[in-house]
Design a protein around this motif. Structure first.
Motif, mmCIF file in Angstrom:
data_model
loop_
_atom_site.group_PDB
_atom_site.id
_atom_site.type_symbol
_atom_site.label_atom_id
_atom_site.label_comp_id
_atom_site.label_asym_id
_atom_site.label_seq_id
_atom_site.Cartn_x
_atom_site.Cartn_y
_atom_site.Cartn_z
ATOM 1 N N SER A 3 21.908 -16.844 24.406
ATOM 2 C CA SER A 3 21.183 -17.478 23.302
ATOM 3 C C SER A 3 19.763 -17.848 23.719
ATOM 4 N N ASP A 4 19.514 -17.779 25.024
ATOM 5 C CA ASP A 4 18.179 -18.026 25.572
ATOM 6 C C ASP A 4 17.814 -16.826 26.433
ATOM 7 N N ILE A 5 16.560 -16.750 26.849
ATOM 8 C CA ILE A 5 16.133 -15.617 27.655
ATOM 9 C C ILE A 5 16.918 -15.582 28.963
ATOM 10 N N PHE A 6 17.249 -14.406 29.431
ATOM 11 C CA PHE A 6 18.047 -14.240 30.647
ATOM 12 C C PHE A 6 17.343 -14.892 31.839
ATOM 13 N N PRO A 7 18.108 -15.563 32.721
ATOM 14 C CA PRO A 7 17.498 -16.180 33.911
ATOM 15 C C PRO A 7 16.683 -15.190 34.741
ATOM 16 N N LEU A 8 17.159 -13.943 34.838
ATOM 17 C CA LEU A 8 16.438 -12.918 35.589
ATOM 18 C C LEU A 8 15.025 -12.721 35.050
ATOM 19 N N LEU A 9 14.863 -12.850 33.727
ATOM 20 C CA LEU A 9 13.553 -12.695 33.103
ATOM 21 C C LEU A 9 12.737 -13.980 33.185
ATOM 22 N N LYS A 10 13.402 -15.081 32.972
ATOM 23 C CA LYS A 10 12.720 -16.381 32.961
ATOM 24 C C LYS A 10 12.005 -16.640 34.275
ATOM 25 N N ASN A 11 12.619 -16.191 35.377
ATOM 26 C CA ASN A 11 12.025 -16.391 36.697
ATOM 27 C C ASN A 11 10.801 -15.519 36.946
ATOM 28 N N ARG A 12 10.502 -14.623 36.018
ATOM 29 C CA ARG A 12 9.375 -13.706 36.172
ATOM 30 C C ARG A 12 8.225 -14.030 35.221
ATOM 31 N N ILE A 13 8.357 -15.127 34.528
ATOM 32 C CA ILE A 13 7.326 -15.576 33.591
ATOM 33 C C ILE A 13 6.509 -16.680 34.247
ATOM 34 N N LEU A 14 5.197 -16.611 34.108
ATOM 35 C CA LEU A 14 4.333 -17.627 34.706
ATOM 36 C C LEU A 14 4.675 -18.994 34.118
ATOM 37 N N ASN A 15 4.852 -19.972 34.997
ATOM 38 C CA ASN A 15 5.203 -21.326 34.566
ATOM 39 C C ASN A 15 4.268 -21.816 33.458
ATOM 40 N N LYS A 16 4.862 -22.236 32.354
ATOM 41 C CA LYS A 16 4.075 -22.602 31.172
ATOM 42 C C LYS A 16 3.317 -23.909 31.342
ATOM 43 N N SER A 17 3.596 -24.641 32.407
ATOM 44 C CA SER A 17 2.868 -25.883 32.653
ATOM 45 C C SER A 17 1.660 -25.679 33.568
ATOM 46 N N ARG A 18 1.490 -24.465 34.063
ATOM 47 C CA ARG A 18 0.368 -24.213 34.964
ATOM 48 C C ARG A 18 -0.961 -24.294 34.217
ATOM 49 N N PRO A 19 -1.963 -24.934 34.799
ATOM 50 C CA PRO A 19 -3.248 -25.094 34.107
ATOM 51 C C PRO A 19 -4.000 -23.784 33.879
ATOM 52 N N ASP A 20 -3.669 -22.741 34.656
ATOM 53 C CA ASP A 20 -4.361 -21.460 34.501
ATOM 54 C C ASP A 20 -3.623 -20.507 33.564
ATOM 55 N N ARG A 21 -2.598 -20.987 32.883
ATOM 56 C CA ARG A 21 -1.793 -20.102 32.036
ATOM 57 C C ARG A 21 -2.613 -19.516 30.874
ATOM 58 N N GLN A 22 -3.472 -20.310 30.263
ATOM 59 C CA GLN A 22 -4.250 -19.807 29.135
ATOM 60 C C GLN A 22 -5.184 -18.674 29.561
ATOM 61 N N GLU A 23 -5.782 -18.816 30.726
ATOM 62 C CA GLU A 23 -6.634 -17.732 31.243
ATOM 63 C C GLU A 23 -5.793 -16.489 31.504
ATOM 64 N N LEU A 74 -3.028 -15.582 29.970
ATOM 65 C CA LEU A 74 -2.686 -14.949 28.693
ATOM 66 C C LEU A 74 -3.883 -14.191 28.116
ATOM 67 N N LYS A 75 -5.077 -14.683 28.362
ATOM 68 C CA LYS A 75 -6.280 -13.967 27.907
ATOM 69 C C LYS A 75 -6.402 -12.629 28.630
ATOM 70 N N TRP A 76 -6.091 -12.614 29.920
ATOM 71 C CA TRP A 76 -6.107 -11.352 30.666
ATOM 72 C C TRP A 76 -5.146 -10.347 30.036
#
Length: 242
Positions: free
Chosen positions: A62-82, A84-86
């Motif tokens: 019902s949520d994204i697979f743990p295998l995938l979740k561990n490959r996503i940049l932490n959403k609390s990181r201050p550089d995340r917006q930059e 996503l722009k890339w």
């Protein structure tokens, strides 16, 4: 919007890649199935994924697979917006889109993800990053930095690659320089599309990320007619075991 990701595994002894499974997203439900490539990969040392040991089962979350979740940049990181722009992403619901463009590559394993293209208005449309920029000459790297949004790139066979008959690269026009190599998993399909839909086949610069790591430096977009004789990833190894 990417709704399906193909998971591939690399045999580090031979550098050969095998498509081993497919993740899909429908509304808020996630599923995973193994593909026939997993059986080929097992002969080369692939071991079933954690908590997904049955090649014949369909796994649902019902949520994204743990295998995938561990490959996503932490959403609390201050550089995340930059970041996503890339990737040219501006939506809040970006998990599959992010993985489709970055490949979800980690230094701790030999797995990689890539998107299943979606047919829309009878068109093939896909954004991707060119590869191998760090191996290019300084002249080519400077040419890449000078590329403009919308500039046309030319799709060429990499004739010196004796290991892969589908290996391809991209070049600029004036001055002529290599702008990177085609991702291995797209090369065969791009070649098919080029031969089937030459008149509409187009690869253009989407954006140049001068401050990004080399694997996220040059974002391109391919567009062409979706020919009636074309099916993405048509080989048997990409199909479900069941």
């Amino acid at each position: 919007m990417c709704q399906e990701l193909i998971l591939s595994w690399q045999d580090t002894k031979t550098d050969q890649w095998f498509p081993i499974g497919r993740f899909s997203k429908h509304n808020d439900a996630y599923t995973f199935i193994y593909t026939k490539g997993a059986k080929q990969a097992k002969k080369h040392g692939f071991i079933e994924l954690a908590s997904m040991s049955d090649f014949n089962a369909e796994y649902r979350y019902s949520d994204i697979f743990p295998l995938l979740k561990n490959r996503i940049l932490n959403k609390s990181r201050p550089d995340r917006q930059e970041f996503l722009k890339w990737l040219n992403i501006d939506s809040s619901n970006t998990d599959f889109e992010e993985l489709a463009k970055t490949g979800g590559v980690k230094a701790t394993d030999n797995l990689c993800l890539f998107p299943m293209p979606i047919k829309k208005n009878n068109q093939y449309n896909l954004e991707f990053f060119t590869q191998g920029i760090g191996h290019l000459t300084k002249s080519s790297q400077k040419r890449i930095e000078a590329l403009e949004v919308g500039e046309k790139l030319f799709f060429c066979a990499d004739l010196e690659n004796s290991q892969d008959k589908n290996a391809s690269m991209f070049r600029t026009k004036d001055p002529v320089e290599i702008a990177g190599y085609c991702p291995k998993y797209f090369a065969k399909d791009f070649k098919k599309l080029f031969n089937l839909s030459k008149e509409s086949f187009s690869i253009k610069v989407k954006q140049v990320n001068k401050n990004a790591p080399e694997q996220l430096r040059l974002l391109c977009e391919i567009t062409c007619d979706w020919h009636q004789d074309f099916s993405p990833f048509a080989e048997d190894k990409f199909t479900s075991i069941n």
